[in-house]
Design a protein around this motif. Sequence first.
Motif: not given
Lengths: 149, 287
Positions: B191, B73, B98-100, B103-104, B93-94, B90, B67-68
Amino acid sequence: MADFEPNITAFVCTWCTYAGADLAGTSRMKYPANVRLIRVPCTGRIDALFILKAFENGADAVLVSGCHPGDCHYTSGNLHARRRWTVFSELLDFVGIDSGRVTFSWISAAEGRKFADLITEVTAKVRALGPFDSYRKMSAAAGEQSNAR
Amino acid sequence: MPAEGRQLEKLRHLARHALESGAVSLVIGFAEGTVPGRAAPLFCTAPADADRLIFDGYCTLNLANYLTRPEVRAHQTVALVARHAVAKAVVGLVQESQVDPTRVRLIAIHCPDLDGLQQDVAWTVADGLQTLDEFLPTAAHLHDQELTPERFAAVAQVESKSSHDRWDHFAREFDKCIKCYACRNVCPLCYCERCIADKNQPQWIDTSSTQRGNFAWNIVRAFHLAGRCIDCGACERACPMDLPLMELNRKMKKVVAERFGYVAGYDPKADLPLVTFKKDDPEEFIK
């Protein structure tokens, strides 16, 4: 080992413990000359790697010291550092580094006596533990003879 | 059709439908590997790609790792074939921005923890694509199993040794390390674009695989994951030299749970234990 002089590296915050050490000096308190102070802005600045690097460069023990909780010049640097030390000291103990090799303390600018006493205590403890040969003897160059005990 | 076959059809259907409907532009899952007993990551961008998806006990890689990556991305919305450990990553990362999460999507697989490679594993796939918020309640009950003593058997065994023996144990293990950084590269939570191990101004960690460099690397890797590691075991499985990396990671997990009452991977809104504090945190070890 009678002539072993411990080499202690101390990471101290500039606002409290460094000033405390200064007070110990100006008050003419005696403490062993085995400690080398490294002044940092705040205990929150002290990375775990500083401690490993000190051992790599020949320290027999490391002291980490800063402001008492609530006294931090930056409000919470020492409280964040406290959490990191909690975890890091357990990790070092887990991999077999004697807890006497790393000391954490709070020493304020007014505690010159505490600073002198702590250095005396740590020096005596490390003198009893002996040189940190097991760390120092780890080979540092590729192909060097493996000689960890 | 056997139960696994039905689940597989369902998995492929979900992935195909997600791509066809435009809900996502990429589905990351697993395909058959090039040798038996291995599964390879599969990046589906066309609906037809979904027919190559598989799931079994060899699908141990933590797909959240991708995901990163910049190529991933670039996609607006991505779906992951996610067993629990992937979903936990996940969450991490949220939590670390690092992750929206919008969007996952997760194609959630319910199966036992894959601690090692095993062909036969009972698994089911959840109905429909799930957002993280939809998925979390379905896994909340697993929180209680995170700290069972069985999980910490290896840690307890090391703890029972003397300090001297622990040093010998880790000196022997770290000596095997060849500094390939597979543990780092496979870890969804390692990451950093520029790792401390790659920095040379100043050089904090010896780059060659010497005893000293290996010690510093393995200690720092474990410490940087303290309170963040979601206990997926990807690092240990990736290690070509069989270092017991999970002994270190689980020790950290145990300390963080005991001292700060926190287990990673369940609450994307929680503060990370090492970037927050309480005024009355334990400090009996501080003089």
